[in-house]
Design an enzyme around this catalytic site. Sequence first.
Site, PDB file in Angstrom:
ATOM      1  N   ILE A 156       0.909  -1.083   0.156  1.00  0.00           N
ATOM      2  CA  ILE A 156       0.196   0.210   0.027  1.00  0.00           C
ATOM      3  C   ILE A 156       0.851   1.293  -0.031  1.00  0.00           C
ATOM      4  CG2 ILE A 156      -1.750   1.200   1.276  1.00  0.00           C
ATOM      5  CD1 ILE A 156      -2.551  -1.413   2.543  1.00  0.00           C
ATOM      6  N   ASN A 194       0.850   4.130   0.825  1.00  0.00           N
ATOM      7  CA  ASN A 194       1.102   5.288   2.312  1.00  0.00           C
ATOM      8  C   ASN A 194       1.480   4.403   3.377  1.00  0.00           C
ATOM      9  OD1 ASN A 194      -1.220   3.887   2.824  1.00  0.00           O
ATOM     10  ND2 ASN A 194      -2.502   5.712   3.380  1.00  0.00           N
ATOM     11  N   CYS A 195       1.783   3.152   3.334  1.00  0.00           N
ATOM     12  CA  CYS A 195       2.410   2.428   4.478  1.00  0.00           C
ATOM     13  C   CYS A 195       4.109   3.040   4.676  1.00  0.00           C
ATOM     14  CB  CYS A 195       2.204   1.089   3.958  1.00  0.00           C
ATOM     15  SG  CYS A 195       3.214  -0.048   5.318  1.00  0.00           S
ATOM     16  N   ASN A 196       4.392   3.200   5.791  1.00  0.00           N
ATOM     17  CA  ASN A 196       5.566   3.747   6.077  1.00  0.00           C
ATOM     18  C   ASN A 196       6.537   2.666   5.621  1.00  0.00           C
ATOM     19  OD1 ASN A 196       5.088   6.357   6.590  1.00  0.00           O
ATOM     20  ND2 ASN A 196       4.734   5.706   8.894  1.00  0.00           N
ATOM     21  N   LYS A 235       7.118   2.136   2.038  1.00  0.00           N
ATOM     22  CA  LYS A 235       7.782   3.274   1.438  1.00  0.00           C
ATOM     23  C   LYS A 235       9.156   3.214   1.798  1.00  0.00           C
ATOM     24  CE  LYS A 235       4.410   6.849   2.285  1.00  0.00           C
ATOM     25  NZ  LYS A 235       3.875   7.980   3.204  1.00  0.00           N
TER      26      LYS A 235
END
Length: 116
Positions: free
Chosen positions: A6, A8-10, A13
């Site tokens: 996903i 926007n998952c840290n 990223k």
Amino acid sequence: MTVYGIKNCNTVKTALDWLKQHHVDIDFHDYKTKGITAAKLKAWSKQVGWESLVNKRGTTWRQLDEVVQKKITSEAAAIELMMEKTSVIKRPLIEEDGKVLALGFDEENYKTTFKG
């Protein structure tokens, strides 16, 4: 090589940044926009076990009703949950030619797996 996760998952990223810095070519598959098939989840489950695929430390799992959590006792139940709530899948999952190369982000594992 495909990275599943996903955007926007840290953790995703961090993994994507690491892969980019190390010049690893990837395609990105976002569960939120593209979903995931039961067949793909079953194939991964055979390789890493359905228990490893369900992220029980994440917000999505913790927000589930305790009754629902207690029903996740089999591969079939886990796959049904992961298809319904894709953010409960541990991420990122990196696959190449149908083989799971990495689940989650572990820099030492990435250094060994993605020599390039």
